[in-house]
Scaffold this motif. Structure first.
Motif, PDB file in Angstrom:
ATOM      1  N   GLU A  54       0.832  -1.216   0.000  1.00 47.14           N
ATOM      2  CA  GLU A  54       0.000   0.000   0.000  1.00 47.14           C
ATOM      3  C   GLU A  54       0.863   1.263   0.000  1.00 47.14           C
ATOM      4  OE1 GLU A  54      -0.577  -2.583   1.896  1.00 47.14           O
ATOM      5  OE2 GLU A  54      -2.628  -3.226   1.440  1.00 47.14           O
ATOM      6  N   ASP A  55       1.915   1.273   0.815  1.00 43.67           N
ATOM      7  CA  ASP A  55       2.786   2.447   0.885  1.00 43.67           C
ATOM      8  C   ASP A  55       3.523   2.679  -0.431  1.00 43.67           C
ATOM      9  OD1 ASP A  55       2.039   3.004   3.460  1.00 43.67           O
ATOM     10  OD2 ASP A  55       3.749   2.002   4.393  1.00 43.67           O
ATOM     11  N   VAL A  56       3.962   1.584  -1.058  1.00 40.63           N
ATOM     12  CA  VAL A  56       4.649   1.706  -2.337  1.00 40.63           C
ATOM     13  C   VAL A  56       3.688   2.226  -3.403  1.00 40.63           C
ATOM     14  CG1 VAL A  56       5.911   0.459  -4.146  1.00 40.63           C
ATOM     15  CG2 VAL A  56       6.249  -0.157  -1.741  1.00 40.63           C
ATOM     16  N   PHE A  57       2.505   1.669  -3.428  1.00 43.85           N
ATOM     17  CA  PHE A  57       1.516   2.040  -4.443  1.00 43.85           C
ATOM     18  C   PHE A  57       1.116   3.513  -4.329  1.00 43.85           C
ATOM     19  CE2 PHE A  57      -2.771   2.103  -6.329  1.00 43.85           C
ATOM     20  CZ  PHE A  57      -2.507   1.509  -7.552  1.00 43.85           C
ATOM     21  N   LYS A  58       0.950   3.972  -3.091  1.00 49.98           N
ATOM     22  CA  LYS A  58       0.579   5.384  -2.884  1.00 49.98           C
ATOM     23  C   LYS A  58       1.629   6.341  -3.436  1.00 49.98           C
ATOM     24  CE  LYS A  58      -0.223   5.130   1.562  1.00 49.98           C
ATOM     25  NZ  LYS A  58      -0.535   5.435   2.973  1.00 49.98           N
ATOM     26  N   ASP A  59       2.890   5.916  -3.383  1.00 44.32           N
ATOM     27  CA  ASP A  59       3.984   6.786  -3.817  1.00 44.32           C
ATOM     28  C   ASP A  59       4.075   6.945  -5.333  1.00 44.32           C
ATOM     29  OD1 ASP A  59       4.791   7.578  -1.359  1.00 44.32           O
ATOM     30  OD2 ASP A  59       6.521   6.250  -1.207  1.00 44.32           O
ATOM     31  N   ILE A  60       3.352   6.122  -6.072  1.00 44.64           N
ATOM     32  CA  ILE A  60       3.346   6.297  -7.534  1.00 44.64           C
ATOM     33  C   ILE A  60       2.793   7.681  -7.871  1.00 44.64           C
ATOM     34  CG2 ILE A  60       2.379   5.507  -9.729  1.00 44.64           C
ATOM     35  CD1 ILE A  60       2.323   2.683  -8.557  1.00 44.64           C
ATOM     36  N   GLU A  61       1.693   8.018  -7.248  1.00 41.12           N
ATOM     37  CA  GLU A  61       1.069   9.321  -7.527  1.00 41.12           C
ATOM     38  C   GLU A  61       1.879  10.473  -6.925  1.00 41.12           C
ATOM     39  OE1 GLU A  61      -1.356  11.201  -9.805  1.00 41.12           O
ATOM     40  OE2 GLU A  61      -1.836   9.075  -9.486  1.00 41.12           O
ATOM     41  N   ARG A  62       2.425  10.243  -5.723  1.00 40.38           N
ATOM     42  CA  ARG A  62       3.154  11.310  -5.021  1.00 40.38           C
ATOM     43  C   ARG A  62       4.519  11.608  -5.644  1.00 40.38           C
ATOM     44  NH1 ARG A  62       7.008  11.902  -0.913  1.00 40.38           N
ATOM     45  NH2 ARG A  62       7.347   9.637  -0.821  1.00 40.38           N
ATOM     46  N   VAL A  63       5.231  10.553  -6.055  1.00 39.75           N
ATOM     47  CA  VAL A  63       6.624  10.710  -6.480  1.00 39.75           C
ATOM     48  C   VAL A  63       6.787  10.681  -8.000  1.00 39.75           C
ATOM     49  CG1 VAL A  63       8.944   9.711  -6.333  1.00 39.75           C
ATOM     50  CG2 VAL A  63       7.440   9.681  -4.321  1.00 39.75           C
ATOM     51  N   ILE A  64       6.085   9.746  -8.641  1.00 44.04           N
ATOM     52  CA  ILE A  64       6.327   9.498 -10.069  1.00 44.04           C
ATOM     53  C   ILE A  64       5.506  10.398 -10.975  1.00 44.04           C
ATOM     54  CG2 ILE A  64       6.300   7.766 -11.912  1.00 44.04           C
ATOM     55  CD1 ILE A  64       8.386   7.308  -9.648  1.00 44.04           C
ATOM     56  N   MET A  65       4.225  10.512 -10.719  1.00 37.47           N
ATOM     57  CA  MET A  65       3.339  11.218 -11.653  1.00 37.47           C
ATOM     58  C   MET A  65       3.658  12.702 -11.859  1.00 37.47           C
ATOM     59  SD  MET A  65       1.669   9.145 -13.260  1.00 37.47           S
ATOM     60  CE  MET A  65       1.049   7.476 -13.253  1.00 37.47           C
ATOM     61  N   PRO A  66       4.189  13.411 -10.861  1.00 39.56           N
ATOM     62  CA  PRO A  66       4.573  14.807 -11.141  1.00 39.56           C
ATOM     63  C   PRO A  66       5.675  14.916 -12.198  1.00 39.56           C
ATOM     64  CG  PRO A  66       4.399  14.465  -8.784  1.00 39.56           C
ATOM     65  CD  PRO A  66       4.303  13.109  -9.423  1.00 39.56           C
ATOM     66  N   GLY A  67       6.415  13.837 -12.412  1.00 38.13           N
ATOM     67  CA  GLY A  67       7.491  13.859 -13.409  1.00 38.13           C
ATOM     68  C   GLY A  67       7.075  13.221 -14.715  1.00 38.13           C
ATOM     69  N   ALA A  68       5.897  13.537 -15.187  1.00 43.43           N
ATOM     70  CA  ALA A  68       5.430  13.018 -16.497  1.00 43.43           C
ATOM     71  C   ALA A  68       6.363  13.480 -17.592  1.00 43.43           C
ATOM     72  CB  ALA A  68       4.031  13.531 -16.741  1.00 43.43           C
ATOM     73  N   ALA A  69       6.268  12.868 -18.786  1.00 44.57           N
ATOM     74  CA  ALA A  69       7.120  13.186 -19.940  1.00 44.57           C
ATOM     75  C   ALA A  69       8.584  12.885 -19.651  1.00 44.57           C
ATOM     76  CB  ALA A  69       6.940  14.639 -20.390  1.00 44.57           C
ATOM     77  N   SER A  70       8.817  11.978 -18.711  1.00 44.79           N
ATOM     78  CA  SER A  70      10.063  11.243 -18.460  1.00 44.79           C
ATOM     79  C   SER A  70      11.124  11.766 -17.515  1.00 44.79           C
ATOM     80  CB  SER A  70      10.739  10.848 -19.778  1.00 44.79           C
ATOM     81  OG  SER A  70      11.669  11.826 -20.189  1.00 44.79           O
TER      82      SER A  70
END
Length: 439
Positions: A54-70
């Motif tokens: 759950e903690d890992v999954f939540k971090d997709i939106e928090r950490v990864i998604m703000p860095g769209a376009a690679s």
């Protein structure tokens, strides 16, 4: 995860992807993050203990998604290779950090990493020679270059020389199938005397045939003194170096220019994921950097792994590392390695207890090299019967002229009972074979 949780989590991930696609027009086309944004959002090192999904999954939106376009792809990879480098206790020179000259990159395979190191070394030596001798052409210099590896090195090392159009020589090994310093020194002196230019040596830690270790503490100082690029290939064995008791096998890494191993072999990360570090990333970038207008962007100097590899495009492979390291934790990964080594030792003890068999090389990690006492033909026949029965699969090797069977513990779900069953099967087939021989 057990099978039931894996099914449930898989369905959750499909829903997440579907929701993302369904609402994609609500997301920004271009990120508004600054270079280096991601490093401050996650810890500086891998966790010791396992974390929840759950903690890992939540971090997709928090950490990864703000860095769209690679940007997230590049930045997470840089940080994950620092995490892994710290787990291995690599010298600081190999870590990117925030201001380091080195750093890590994920290649597809160890074969690619060796080729990249070889080509970077070639580019570096040509530039150095031309700086002192502007009259010498690149073609003339390359015709004099010679690279070296162990006679036990994986065939991909020789293949790298073939692809790079470079002369490659094999250094003979000792009775432990290890390259020693005096063997390398002897060949270097012979080649320099004939006008050749030694420029690259690939040391192997954990050879494919027998998991032997070249003596890097002897070889490294020689390479440094002779200004030869030393690349260390630890494709299989490198994963074990996260355990303190196996870390001494990596002693001498401080002399290397580049280092590589495959987390996809023994660290629970799915293929493909081959981790490579360099002391000076400008050596790699200098060999491969090309910048047409369509590849330029505002933050290209802040990190671009396209200049560290053969293809320009790349996948988001560091996500796999991030998930695995967090869900197992360093302690969980160490326990996994230790379990496999213990199972290999268990198999070794079964072999040693049977007077008909012999152990053919030191059992250091998860590989056991063994054979029936007797002719090569006898062991070739035994191997055929083992593999034709299709209960287990063994791959052979040749060691000091002898045909040798290899038992490798490498599956995530292997238990003691599998080792016991495998030995019973091998022992039974050996008994049948020996009974057929004329007395």
């Amino acid at each position: 995860m057990d099978a039931a949780e894996f099914r449930r989590r898989g369905k959750e991930m499909v829903d997440y992807v579907a929701d993302y696609l369904e609402n994609i027009e609500k997301r920004q086309v271009y990120p508004d993050v600054e270079p280096g944004y991601l490093r401050s959002l996650i810890p500086e090192e891998a966790p010791e203990e396992a974390e929840s999904y759950e903690d890992v999954f939540k971090d997709i939106e928090r950490v990864i998604m703000p860095g769209a376009a690679s940007p997230a792809c590049t930045e997470l990879e840089t940080v994950m290779l620092d995490w892994l480098g710290k787990m291995l206790k690599l010298p600081e020179d190999f870590l990117a950090g925030t201001e380091g000259r080195g750093g890590g990159v994920i290649q597809g395979t160890a074969s690619e990493a060796t080729l990249i190191a070889l080509l970077a070394a070639r580019s570096k030596i040509v530039k150095l020679i031309q700086a002192d001798h502007p009259d010498r052409s690149e073609t003339h210099i390359i015709s004099k270059l010679v690279a070296y590896s162990s006679d036990q090195a994986h065939s991909s090392v020789e293949r790298a020389g073939l692809i790079g159009g470079l002369r490659m020589k094999k250094i003979p090994t000792d009775n432990k199938f290890s390259v020693r310093g005096d063997a390398l020194q002897k060949v270097l002196e012979e080649d320099r005397a004939t006008g050749l230019i030694p420029f690259f040596f690939c040391a192997t830690l954990g050879t494919t045939p027998s998991c032997a270790f070249d003596c890097v503490t002897e070889l490294g100082p020689i390479c440094n003194a002779e200004k030869i690029w030393m690349h260390i290939d630890a494709a299989y064995a490198g994963s074990a170096f996260i355990c303190p008791e196996f870390r001494p096998l990596l002693n001498g890494i401080e002399f290397a220019d580049s280092f590589n191993f495959n987390p996809h072999k023994w660290l629970l990360v799915n293929f493909d994921c081959s981790a490579m570090w360099v002391k000076n990333r400008s050596d790699i970038i200098g060999a491969f950097k090309m910048e047409p207008l369509y590849l330029k962007h505002d933050h290209q100097e802040s990190g671009n792994h396209s200049h560290w590899q053969i293809p320009l495009g790349r996948r988001f492979r560091s996500l796999k590392i991030w998930f695995v390291f967090r869900m197992y934790g360093l302690k969980g990964l160490q326990a996994y390695i230790r379990k496999h080594v213990g199972l290999a030792k268990e198999f070794e003890s079964l072999v040693r207890a049977d007077q008909r068999f012999e152990i053919s090389a030191d059992v250091v990690l998860g590989l056991v090299c063994f054979r029936l006492k007797g002719s090569n033909e006898l062991n070739e026949t035994l191997l055929k019967r083992i593999n034709n029965a299709r209960k287990i699969h063994l791959v052979p090797c040749q060691l000091a002229g002898k045909f040798v069977l290899r038992f490798a513990v490498c599956a995530r779900t292997t238990e003691s009972r599998h080792v016991q069953e495998a030995w019973c099967h091998i022992s039974h087939l050996a008994s049948e074979l020996l009974q057929e021989l004329p007395h």
